[in-house]
Design a protein around this motif. Sequence first.
Motif, mmCIF file in Angstrom:
data_model
loop_
_atom_site.group_PDB
_atom_site.id
_atom_site.type_symbol
_atom_site.label_atom_id
_atom_site.label_comp_id
_atom_site.label_asym_id
_atom_site.label_seq_id
_atom_site.Cartn_x
_atom_site.Cartn_y
_atom_site.Cartn_z
ATOM 1 N N ILE A 84 39.023 20.380 41.404
ATOM 2 C CA ILE A 84 39.406 21.733 41.582
ATOM 3 C C ILE A 84 38.572 22.526 40.609
ATOM 4 C CG2 ILE A 84 41.294 23.290 41.238
ATOM 5 C CD1 ILE A 84 43.292 21.299 41.913
ATOM 6 N N ALA A 85 38.527 22.053 39.462
ATOM 7 C CA ALA A 85 37.811 23.129 38.415
ATOM 8 C C ALA A 85 36.202 23.153 38.774
ATOM 9 C CB ALA A 85 37.786 22.484 36.804
ATOM 10 N N PHE A 86 35.518 22.023 39.305
ATOM 11 C CA PHE A 86 34.282 22.115 39.789
ATOM 12 C C PHE A 86 34.098 23.080 41.025
ATOM 13 C CE2 PHE A 86 30.584 20.549 41.712
ATOM 14 C CZ PHE A 86 29.349 20.627 40.538
ATOM 15 N N GLY A 98 34.395 40.637 41.292
ATOM 16 C CA GLY A 98 35.508 40.336 40.425
ATOM 17 C C GLY A 98 35.226 38.942 39.741
ATOM 18 N N THR A 99 34.032 38.427 39.690
ATOM 19 C CA THR A 99 33.920 37.153 39.270
ATOM 20 C C THR A 99 34.462 37.033 37.761
ATOM 21 O OG1 THR A 99 31.942 36.766 40.482
ATOM 22 C CG2 THR A 99 32.406 35.525 38.247
ATOM 23 N N PHE A 106 42.005 32.676 35.551
ATOM 24 C CA PHE A 106 42.249 31.291 35.714
ATOM 25 C C PHE A 106 42.263 30.599 34.050
ATOM 26 C CE2 PHE A 106 40.250 31.414 39.929
ATOM 27 C CZ PHE A 106 41.188 31.021 40.764
ATOM 28 N N PHE A 107 41.414 31.298 33.269
ATOM 29 C CA PHE A 107 41.543 30.635 31.737
ATOM 30 C C PHE A 107 42.801 31.076 31.146
ATOM 31 C CE2 PHE A 107 40.596 30.762 27.147
ATOM 32 C CZ PHE A 107 39.946 29.523 27.329
ATOM 33 N N MET A 108 43.367 32.018 31.373
ATOM 34 C CA MET A 108 44.655 32.291 30.536
ATOM 35 C C MET A 108 45.683 31.208 30.604
ATOM 36 S SD MET A 108 45.066 36.294 31.608
ATOM 37 C CE MET A 108 46.761 36.281 30.741
ATOM 38 N N PRO A 109 46.117 30.605 31.537
ATOM 39 C CA PRO A 109 47.179 29.275 31.124
ATOM 40 C C PRO A 109 46.987 28.526 30.292
ATOM 41 C CG PRO A 109 47.021 29.832 33.597
ATOM 42 C CD PRO A 109 45.930 30.686 32.904
ATOM 43 N N GLY A 157 41.404 26.109 34.203
ATOM 44 C CA GLY A 157 40.538 27.224 34.081
ATOM 45 C C GLY A 157 39.601 27.039 32.897
ATOM 46 N N TYR A 158 39.942 26.167 32.049
ATOM 47 C CA TYR A 158 39.391 25.556 30.754
ATOM 48 C C TYR A 158 38.020 24.660 31.077
ATOM 49 C CZ TYR A 158 38.479 23.826 25.907
ATOM 50 O OH TYR A 158 37.784 23.540 24.792
ATOM 51 N N MET A 159 38.371 23.668 32.154
ATOM 52 C CA MET A 159 37.460 22.925 32.695
ATOM 53 C C MET A 159 36.186 23.775 33.548
ATOM 54 S SD MET A 159 37.982 20.103 31.212
ATOM 55 C CE MET A 159 38.977 20.997 29.968
ATOM 56 N N MET A 160 36.889 24.655 34.252
ATOM 57 C CA MET A 160 36.032 25.544 35.090
ATOM 58 C C MET A 160 34.979 26.487 34.392
ATOM 59 S SD MET A 160 37.281 28.867 37.071
ATOM 60 C CE MET A 160 37.461 29.842 35.396
ATOM 61 N N ILE A 161 35.577 26.953 33.074
ATOM 62 C CA ILE A 161 34.468 27.516 32.108
ATOM 63 C C ILE A 161 33.367 26.624 31.799
ATOM 64 C CG2 ILE A 161 34.122 28.863 29.863
ATOM 65 C CD1 ILE A 161 35.851 30.538 32.023
ATOM 66 N N ILE A 162 33.671 25.480 31.548
ATOM 67 C CA ILE A 162 32.903 24.476 30.991
ATOM 68 C C ILE A 162 31.837 24.131 32.089
ATOM 69 C CG2 ILE A 162 32.142 22.177 30.200
ATOM 70 C CD1 ILE A 162 34.956 22.142 28.789
#
Length: 281
Positions: A84-86, A98-99, A106-109, A157-162
């Motif tokens: 999901i993150a990727f 709106g990126t 997504f990162f806030m949780p 959200g954390y993994m998405m940022i990476i």
Amino acid sequence: MEKTLKKYFLVFTLPTLVAFAFAFIIPFAQGIYLSFCNFTTVSNAKWVGLENYKKAFGSSQGFMNAFGFTAGFTVISIITINVIAFSLALLLTRKIKGTNLFRTVFFMPNLIGGIVLGYTWQQMINAILYSYGKTIVSDAKFGFIGLVLLMNWQMVGYMMIIYIAGLQNVPTDLLEAAHIDGATSWQTLIKVKLPMVMSSITICVFLTLSNSFKLFDQNKALTNGAPMNKTQMLALNIYETFYGKTGFEGVGQAKAVMFFIAVAVIALLQLSFTRSREVEQ
């Protein structure tokens, strides 16, 4: 300058080494020793050899059941969170409007504490299950699904940022060359993007694996191991053994040592496997 730095290297690192020794190495070594003892306090420890480890594997301790539940939860979490993150990272690197807002949302949780998340998701899931006359602790499968959903919501959200950082570092020359050669979007993803972001995959899989294995707050708040400890994860099992059963402090310590060894071995194997597939840029 370099000679001076080498000369005073130990002087500058000594305070950190001393702090690390007192905060980690000494307590860790003491913890290993205590796992071979019966004790209620450190001062009255009595050596019993491997007795605590034998008791830890007893059926009444639930250690193996907790290990199996934790392992299954970890595998599902690693797959779902990283897929999901990727996928989200791919979408949010396509310069859509709106990126930055989506990335923040997504990162806030990830910023919310585990206990708060556990009780919040417990209420939300129970609100759905109540209409069917059930609760999250009615069946172990509800607790398992609830933990997976909670873990995904917190960590995606954390993994998405990476992953976004990794995708943004893929050389545009490679992408343009693949496009010129007639590669489809899927081929570009598999043959170019994935190999180039393997370092990000290594980090994300490691973080997901370690966080899933040592999950405690969320497990305690969401199900507390119910029903009948069927949703009890390793960290909660160790906690309940150490603090919940008088005279079992040594058994709890033995479980903690085995827990550390298991996580360390699995994490090292994962790091070795994924790093061997990284591509130097």
